[in-house]
Design a protein around this motif. Sequence first.
Motif, PDB file in Angstrom:
ATOM      1  N   ASP A  77     -22.218  18.797 -41.266  1.00 45.14           N
ATOM      2  CA  ASP A  77     -22.232  18.311 -42.645  1.00 45.14           C
ATOM      3  C   ASP A  77     -21.791  16.860 -42.669  1.00 45.14           C
ATOM      4  O   ASP A  77     -20.761  16.505 -42.081  1.00 45.14           O
ATOM      5  CB  ASP A  77     -21.296  19.151 -43.522  1.00 45.14           C
ATOM      6  N   MET A  78     -22.572  16.016 -43.322  1.00 42.87           N
ATOM      7  CA  MET A  78     -22.209  14.609 -43.459  1.00 42.87           C
ATOM      8  C   MET A  78     -22.833  14.037 -44.723  1.00 42.87           C
ATOM      9  O   MET A  78     -24.056  14.038 -44.878  1.00 42.87           O
ATOM     10  CB  MET A  78     -22.674  13.781 -42.254  1.00 42.87           C
ATOM     11  N   GLN A  79     -21.997  13.587 -45.618  1.00 46.71           N
ATOM     12  CA  GLN A  79     -22.470  12.907 -46.817  1.00 46.71           C
ATOM     13  C   GLN A  79     -22.614  11.418 -46.507  1.00 46.71           C
ATOM     14  O   GLN A  79     -21.682  10.796 -46.005  1.00 46.71           O
ATOM     15  CB  GLN A  79     -21.480  13.107 -47.970  1.00 46.71           C
ATOM     16  N   THR A  80     -23.776  10.864 -46.786  1.00 46.08           N
ATOM     17  CA  THR A  80     -23.965   9.432 -46.601  1.00 46.08           C
ATOM     18  C   THR A  80     -23.657   8.693 -47.901  1.00 46.08           C
ATOM     19  O   THR A  80     -23.808   9.251 -48.995  1.00 46.08           O
ATOM     20  CB  THR A  80     -25.410   9.115 -46.166  1.00 46.08           C
ATOM     21  N   SER A  81     -23.239   7.456 -47.779  1.00 47.10           N
ATOM     22  CA  SER A  81     -22.973   6.639 -48.964  1.00 47.10           C
ATOM     23  C   SER A  81     -24.247   5.991 -49.498  1.00 47.10           C
ATOM     24  O   SER A  81     -24.222   5.377 -50.564  1.00 47.10           O
ATOM     25  CB  SER A  81     -21.939   5.561 -48.636  1.00 47.10           C
ATOM     26  N   ILE A 113     -29.798   0.779 -43.556  1.00 43.43           N
ATOM     27  CA  ILE A 113     -29.884   1.880 -42.602  1.00 43.43           C
ATOM     28  C   ILE A 113     -29.105   1.536 -41.338  1.00 43.43           C
ATOM     29  O   ILE A 113     -28.317   2.341 -40.833  1.00 43.43           O
ATOM     30  CB  ILE A 113     -31.353   2.191 -42.261  1.00 43.43           C
ATOM     31  N   GLU A 114     -29.314   0.326 -40.836  1.00 41.39           N
ATOM     32  CA  GLU A 114     -28.660  -0.084 -39.591  1.00 41.39           C
ATOM     33  C   GLU A 114     -27.155  -0.229 -39.750  1.00 41.39           C
ATOM     34  O   GLU A 114     -26.377   0.254 -38.910  1.00 41.39           O
ATOM     35  CB  GLU A 114     -29.253  -1.406 -39.108  1.00 41.39           C
ATOM     36  N   HIS A 115     -26.731  -0.895 -40.810  1.00 45.59           N
ATOM     37  CA  HIS A 115     -25.315  -1.263 -40.932  1.00 45.59           C
ATOM     38  C   HIS A 115     -24.467  -0.229 -41.674  1.00 45.59           C
ATOM     39  O   HIS A 115     -23.232  -0.282 -41.587  1.00 45.59           O
ATOM     40  CB  HIS A 115     -25.191  -2.623 -41.621  1.00 45.59           C
ATOM     41  N   VAL A 116     -25.111   0.696 -42.378  1.00 45.92           N
ATOM     42  CA  VAL A 116     -24.341   1.714 -43.092  1.00 45.92           C
ATOM     43  C   VAL A 116     -24.630   3.104 -42.506  1.00 45.92           C
ATOM     44  O   VAL A 116     -23.746   3.740 -41.939  1.00 45.92           O
ATOM     45  CB  VAL A 116     -24.639   1.691 -44.609  1.00 45.92           C
ATOM     46  N   TYR A 117     -25.867   3.560 -42.632  1.00 47.13           N
ATOM     47  CA  TYR A 117     -26.169   4.933 -42.217  1.00 47.13           C
ATOM     48  C   TYR A 117     -25.933   5.149 -40.723  1.00 47.13           C
ATOM     49  O   TYR A 117     -25.303   6.137 -40.321  1.00 47.13           O
ATOM     50  CB  TYR A 117     -27.606   5.308 -42.578  1.00 47.13           C
ATOM     51  N   GLU A 176     -22.359   5.489 -40.028  1.00 46.80           N
ATOM     52  CA  GLU A 176     -21.841   6.785 -40.473  1.00 46.80           C
ATOM     53  C   GLU A 176     -22.170   7.875 -39.441  1.00 46.80           C
ATOM     54  O   GLU A 176     -21.327   8.721 -39.125  1.00 46.80           O
ATOM     55  CB  GLU A 176     -22.451   7.148 -41.831  1.00 46.80           C
ATOM     56  N   VAL A 177     -23.402   7.849 -38.936  1.00 43.54           N
ATOM     57  CA  VAL A 177     -23.799   8.825 -37.932  1.00 43.54           C
ATOM     58  C   VAL A 177     -22.977   8.643 -36.659  1.00 43.54           C
ATOM     59  O   VAL A 177     -22.507   9.616 -36.057  1.00 43.54           O
ATOM     60  CB  VAL A 177     -25.302   8.703 -37.631  1.00 43.54           C
ATOM     61  N   VAL A 226     -26.028   3.682 -30.851  1.00 39.08           N
ATOM     62  CA  VAL A 226     -27.250   4.015 -31.583  1.00 39.08           C
ATOM     63  C   VAL A 226     -28.311   2.990 -31.200  1.00 39.08           C
ATOM     64  O   VAL A 226     -28.073   1.787 -31.261  1.00 39.08           O
ATOM     65  CB  VAL A 226     -27.003   3.997 -33.102  1.00 39.08           C
ATOM     66  N   PHE A 227     -29.499   3.462 -30.817  1.00 33.72           N
ATOM     67  CA  PHE A 227     -30.499   2.521 -30.319  1.00 33.72           C
ATOM     68  C   PHE A 227     -31.861   2.652 -30.993  1.00 33.72           C
ATOM     69  O   PHE A 227     -32.743   1.826 -30.778  1.00 33.72           O
ATOM     70  CB  PHE A 227     -30.684   2.685 -28.803  1.00 33.72           C
ATOM     71  N   ASP A 228     -32.044   3.680 -31.836  1.00 35.83           N
ATOM     72  CA  ASP A 228     -33.368   3.849 -32.444  1.00 35.83           C
ATOM     73  C   ASP A 228     -33.246   4.640 -33.738  1.00 35.83           C
ATOM     74  O   ASP A 228     -32.432   5.569 -33.839  1.00 35.83           O
ATOM     75  CB  ASP A 228     -34.309   4.573 -31.479  1.00 35.83           C
TER      76      ASP A 228
END
Length: 284
Positions: A74-78, A90-94, A97-98, A113-115
């Motif tokens: 479970d993970m809520q994204t901002s 996507i790159e700098h936030v999501y 978070e992942v 993270v690379f892709d």
Amino acid sequence: MAAKAGASGIHTSIRFLKNDDLYDAIKTYNLEFRSDEIPISNAVPEKIDNLLVKNIRGHEQDFTFDLNGFAVLDMQTSLAYDEFRDSSKIEHVYCQEVAACLLKYTEAAAVQVFDVQIRRRHPDFPFLEVNFEVNNQPALQAHIDASPEAVRLLIRSLNDPEKASRLAEGNFMYLNVWKPLKGPVREWPLALCDASSVDSSDLREHDTVFDPSTARENLMVHFNANQRWYYLSEQLPSELWVFRQCDSSGKPGVPHASFQLPTQANDPDGPRESIEVRALLYFD
């Protein structure tokens, strides 16, 4: 063949690589670009009908990442739904978070993270003709994202030489993190194969060729009746499929593919949209 409901899951169709002795001598490939000189692929698919895909909804804790190769986190994204069209966010936030989620779950020393791939189903899918302008559709063929050799080459390409050599020979893991951008998912969910049910003979090295000088080796999958397949019904955007693709310890990766639901129809919320993040975890 359309999927049909079953008491313990769903019977459906998934595509595999056809078993053929030819592949012992000739490596399979597919092109991601147009060519007038060679066929787009030499890999012959085999559709397996009436394949049972069990639903793990309500039983997620019965599976372990170490044994089965996958987990639901479970993970809520901002980020709001519309913000997933902004590559910078996507790159700098999501992705951050992942990465934080993976570090906490695995207790790795570092994550890289690379892709990132976003898939937005075209209304004509799966009857869409080959169209290189309409890419990143749901993947219908069972596969693993990268071979062990490809992962070591990837590590060396992402890091400076001295560090890369140490990381490539150390303890690492390659993961895929998949979730819908909107939900619940009611069409083309993702099916995962229990890694403990995969035999090494089920896997075949395969080249995805991006241009005449660039290729990446992944693994295509032959069907084996001993394989056990699972999905998560009505998956929500807050639920992450996290599944192993390569492990330096030799644990097998998790084959995966999308499949058709028996109740599938045009979703009033529009076609399925998903995002997957690929990451390397280092444990030394």
